[in-house]
Scaffold this active site. Structure first.
Site, PDB file in Angstrom:
ATOM      1  N   LYS A 114       0.857  -1.180   0.000  1.00 29.75           N
ATOM      2  CA  LYS A 114       0.000   0.000   0.000  1.00 29.75           C
ATOM      3  C   LYS A 114       0.895   1.232   0.000  1.00 29.75           C
ATOM      4  CE  LYS A 114      -4.050   2.018   2.158  1.00 29.75           C
ATOM      5  NZ  LYS A 114      -3.551   3.382   2.308  1.00 29.75           N
ATOM      6  N   LYS A 287      -6.523  -8.256  -1.950  1.00 32.68           N
ATOM      7  CA  LYS A 287      -7.688  -8.211  -2.838  1.00 32.68           C
ATOM      8  C   LYS A 287      -8.060  -9.632  -3.246  1.00 32.68           C
ATOM      9  CE  LYS A 287      -6.202  -3.755  -4.671  1.00 32.68           C
ATOM     10  NZ  LYS A 287      -5.596  -3.003  -5.766  1.00 32.68           N
TER      11      LYS A 287
HETATM   12  S1  IVH Z   1      -7.088  -0.342  -4.185  1.00 39.52           S
HETATM   13  C1  IVH Z   1     -11.461  -0.326  -4.249  1.00 39.52           C
HETATM   14  N1  IVH Z   1      -4.491  -0.777  -4.072  1.00 39.52           N
HETATM   15  O1  IVH Z   1      -5.236   3.366  -0.486  1.00 39.52           O
HETATM   16  C2  IVH Z   1      -9.984  -0.327  -4.234  1.00 39.52           C
HETATM   17  N2  IVH Z   1      -5.346   1.216  -3.077  1.00 39.52           N
HETATM   18  O2  IVH Z   1      -7.721   3.501   1.386  1.00 39.52           O
HETATM   19  C3  IVH Z   1      -9.427   0.916  -3.708  1.00 39.52           C
HETATM   20  N3  IVH Z   1      -3.645   2.666  -2.089  1.00 39.52           N
HETATM   21  O3  IVH Z   1      -7.347   5.651  -2.084  1.00 39.52           O
HETATM   22  C4  IVH Z   1      -8.008   1.128  -3.910  1.00 39.52           C
HETATM   23  N4  IVH Z   1      -1.899   1.426  -2.607  1.00 39.52           N
HETATM   24  O4  IVH Z   1      -4.842   5.824  -2.507  1.00 39.52           O
HETATM   25  C5  IVH Z   1      -5.500   0.050  -3.742  1.00 39.52           C
HETATM   26  N5  IVH Z   1      -2.218  -1.270  -4.064  1.00 39.52           N
HETATM   27  C6  IVH Z   1      -3.227  -0.447  -3.743  1.00 39.52           C
HETATM   28  C7  IVH Z   1      -3.018   0.781  -3.053  1.00 39.52           C
HETATM   29  C8  IVH Z   1      -4.106   1.576  -2.729  1.00 39.52           C
HETATM   30  C9  IVH Z   1      -2.323   2.542  -2.038  1.00 39.52           C
HETATM   31  C10 IVH Z   1      -4.404   3.793  -1.518  1.00 39.52           C
HETATM   32  C11 IVH Z   1      -5.279   4.489  -2.501  1.00 39.52           C
HETATM   33  C12 IVH Z   1      -6.672   4.452  -1.932  1.00 39.52           C
HETATM   34  C13 IVH Z   1      -6.418   4.135  -0.494  1.00 39.52           C
HETATM   35  C14 IVH Z   1      -7.567   3.311   0.049  1.00 39.52           C
END
Ligand code: IVH
Length: 667
Positions: A114, A287
């Site tokens: 993340k 995921k």
């Molecule tokens: S998936 C529905 N994948 O985390 C899926 N988010 O709290 C939503 N983020 O706004 C996002 N790395 O800015 C996803 N590998 C990653 C991520 C990621 C960072 C951030 C992104 C999002 C926040 C969610």
């Protein structure tokens, strides 16, 4: 090669090298070689504006500043993620999923780091990048297309032809090193540093002037698309590999986990790895891999059921704020530093924390005696997250910035609109010491042996009070320093001696004049060529130099108007310190003013080498013969250019004459 073909070849090569560098992390040419190709493209496009295309690498550099950001409604909302903090939370997440799906067998997951940055959406229409936007509140974001285009890792055109509209989502972020460099520049120009990479990424992207964004070292990782079904992929892992094939950077630490055991093992692995990464991650995203299952699971109000963010346990602790120290930096900036009751945070004892600046003090409403929450993220300096207001008993005392310098008692000033309070007394002992430390440090003249500790001792003992004192240091004085002996004293003296003729630019950087960093100093060196000429610099001369602005010019003139500064420079010369120009003067390079056109093949060296030489020697290259052309170099099998050159009465040189001009001996 026909011109259009060369332009498209250059674009292809430049895109390929960007892809190798940013996406595959495997560059094959140096930055200098890249710059040469880029310059050639810029030159050709400048001569033929009609051949510029929106996906040309030259189109990344900026564009006109905006007056405000337009709003963009996301067709498919950009959701947020629920958080998990422990292995139990991860297990509970997986159980919820199995229950919801009424399934017992194992489910495959994808795990991704993340990133700690800013979520954006990129829209590609028939393979061409047409729009970029921030996540905003998830439904409506800001249109930042011009800013997004400046990020070199983001392809302006996908690497594979793809019809229709594709909305790609990912994170814009800044690497730690880039952030550190940016913060150095911020401080140098009197602006507050960014507290973390997320703020830095957001602050850089949300610039109305894309030229500013272009100068910020932003990176990007793609992690999804708005509607996976249109891609033909069946799962997240396959989608990420498609995105990589399309030329988008995808994080290499992404894993497909067939079982939940692989997920928890992956989390532990990533926790270990995180501090060795060149960027900050604040957790791991899990995921469900299958898009069919994602579809069945669906979303809750703000977050999907099929994903969760596992946050790394923040290294936090509470302690008491005992006092605030005000430190004075080299340029007089006054930084509040919290003095804390020592406490262990993630195994490290912490007794001080930075408070950045006055605004931060105010925003956090800190008071002496407060119980405060502190945290340490990675290798960054510990910081105060907040005061725990519930623990106050009324005895806490509010904190005021000093009205005079804590070291020299000179009144301090916080200029309108600036975050930094400053002591403007150039003779303030604190600034003098910091200037001395800077002068001998790696950023300055890099005098081995004369590190921070040594300079502090020499200053305190009154042996070195000013820069010239460094050059009259005696062996006996050095030997007496703590931990020093005869050998180290001799080495230091030799190192000092070896720095008596520094390059002028380096020397100017080492002096620590505000707003004179390496680039500005380089410009000053090539313009003035000697310290004496620099000392006599007039405002009009400084303003003539491309790349030197009002602020830097004012600061330089202020320095040069200071009697004591001039005396110091005179003393340095008496002591045999003679900075010398190492960069050729901008005006007296041998081919300055030449506009050279090549026609026909060269036998002795390649066209690229020849062009490179011309540019190195200060000349310009043009593709076609015009009035501006000064010289035409005629190789073998020349064509219409030579005819045109003759018509316009231009100087025509044979290859031999050209080689003599650039002083490359004939083979
Ligand atoms: S998936 C529905 N994948 O985390 C899926 N988010 O709290 C939503 N983020 O706004 C996002 N790395 O800015 C996803 N590998 C990653 C991520 C990621 C960072 C951030 C992104 C999002 C926040 C969610």
């Amino acid at each position: 090669m026909p011109l259009e073909q060369r332009i498209s070849e250059l674009r292809r090569q430049l895109n390929e090298h960007s892809h190798l560098y940013y996406t595959l992390d495997a560059p094959v040419i140096s930055d200098g070689e890249y710059d040469l190709l880029f310059q050639e493209l810029l030159n050709l496009e400048a001569l033929h504006p009609e051949l510029v295309s929106p996906d040309s690498p030259s189109q990344r550099v900026g564009g006109a500043p905006l007056t405000s950001f337009a709003q963009v409604r996301h067709g498919i909302p950009m959701l947020s993620l629920e958080n998990a903090f422990t292995t139990e939370d991860i297990l509970a997440f997986a159980e919820r999923i199995l229950r919801f799906l009424n399934q017992s067998g194992p489910i495959a997951y994808v795990i991704e780091p993340k990133l700690d940055g800013l979520a954006v959406e990129l829209v590609y229409q028939d393979g061409l990048l047409i729009e970029g936007s921030t996540r905003g509140d998830g439904l409506i974001g800001e249109e930042i297309t011009a800013q997004i285009r400046t990020i070199p890792a983001i392809p302006l055109r996908l690497r594979k032809p793809l019809q229709g509209r594709l909305e790609i989502r990912g994170e814009v972020f800044m690497e730690n090193e880039g952030l550190a460099r940016l913060n150095e520049q911020q401080l140098l120009s009197g602006k507050p540093p960014f507290a973390n990479p997320r703020n830095a990424a957001a602050g850089s992207l949300r610039q109305l002037d894309p030229a500013i964004t272009a100068r910020r070292p932003l990176r990007f990782f793609a992690y999804g698309v708005s509607s996976p079904e249109i891609t033909g992929c069946t799962g997240q892992y396959q989608l990420l590999s498609l995105l990589a094939d399309l030329g988008l950077p995808v994080n290499r630490l992404t894993r497909l986990c067939p079982t939940l055991g692989d997920v928890t093992a992956g989390f532990i692995e990533l926790t270990d790895l995180r501090h060795s990464l060149p960027y900050e991650i604040d957790g791991m995203v899990i995921k469900v891999d299958s898009f069919a299952l994602q579809e069945r699971l669906g979303n809750k109000a703000r977050a999907p059921r099929w994903a969760v963010a596992c946050k790394f346990a923040a290294k936090q602790a509470t302690t008491r704020l005992l006092a605030v120290d005000f430190q004075v930096g080299r340029t007089g900036a006054i930084t509040p530093v919290a003095i804390l009751e020592p406490v262990s945070v993630g195994g490290v004892m912490v007794s001080r924390a930075t408070l950045h600046n006055q605004d931060e003090l105010k925003r956090k409403d800190l008071r002496l005696g407060d119980t405060v929450l502190i945290q340490r993220a990675g290798d960054v300096i510990p910081e105060i997250v907040m005061a725990i207001a519930e623990k106050r008993d009324g005895s806490e005392v509010s904190i005021a910035m000093p009205s005079t310098c804590p070291v020299c008692s000179h009144p301090v000033i916080k200029p309108e609109g600036m975050a930094v309070t400053r002591c403007y007394n150039p003779h303030c002992p604190a600034q003098r010491l910091q200037r001395l430390i800077h002068f001998t440090s790696k950023a300055g003249l890099d005098i081995e042996g004369l590190g921070k500790k040594c300079m502090e001792q020499l200053f305190e003992l009154g042996i070195v009070r000013d820069i010239p004192d460094i050059f009259s240091l005696q062996k006996e004085a050095l030997e007496k320093l703590e931990g020093w002996g005869e050998k180290s004293a001799e080495n230091a003296l030799a190192a000092i001696e070896a720095r008596k003729s520094p390059p002028l630019g380096r020397f100017l950087v080492a002096l620590g004049i505000r707003f004179v960093g390496e680039i500005t100093a380089g410009l000053l060196e090539s313009h003035f060529q000697s310290l004496d000429k620099f000392i006599q610099a007039q405002r009009s001369q400084l303003m003539e130099i491309e790349g030197i602005g009002e602020q830097a010019a004012a600061s330089i003139l202020e320095f040069l108007a200071d009697e004591q500064a001039l005396e110091m420079l005179a003393r340095l010369q008496e002591l045999g310190v003679f900075p010398a120009a190492t960069q050729p003067s901008e005006n007296d390079l041998p081919l300055s003013g030449f506009v050279v056109v090549f026609t026909g093949g060269l036998a002795g060296l390649s066209r690229d080498e020849a062009k490179k030489r011309v540019k190195e020697l200060g000349g310009q290259i043009a593709a076609t013969v015009t009035q501006k052309t000064t010289h035409v170099i005629a190789g073998e099998k020349t064509g219409s250019k030579l005819k045109k050159a003759a018509e316009l009465g231009k100087v025509i040189l044979s290859e031999g004459e050209f080689l003599r001009l650039i002083k490359t001996p004939l083979p």
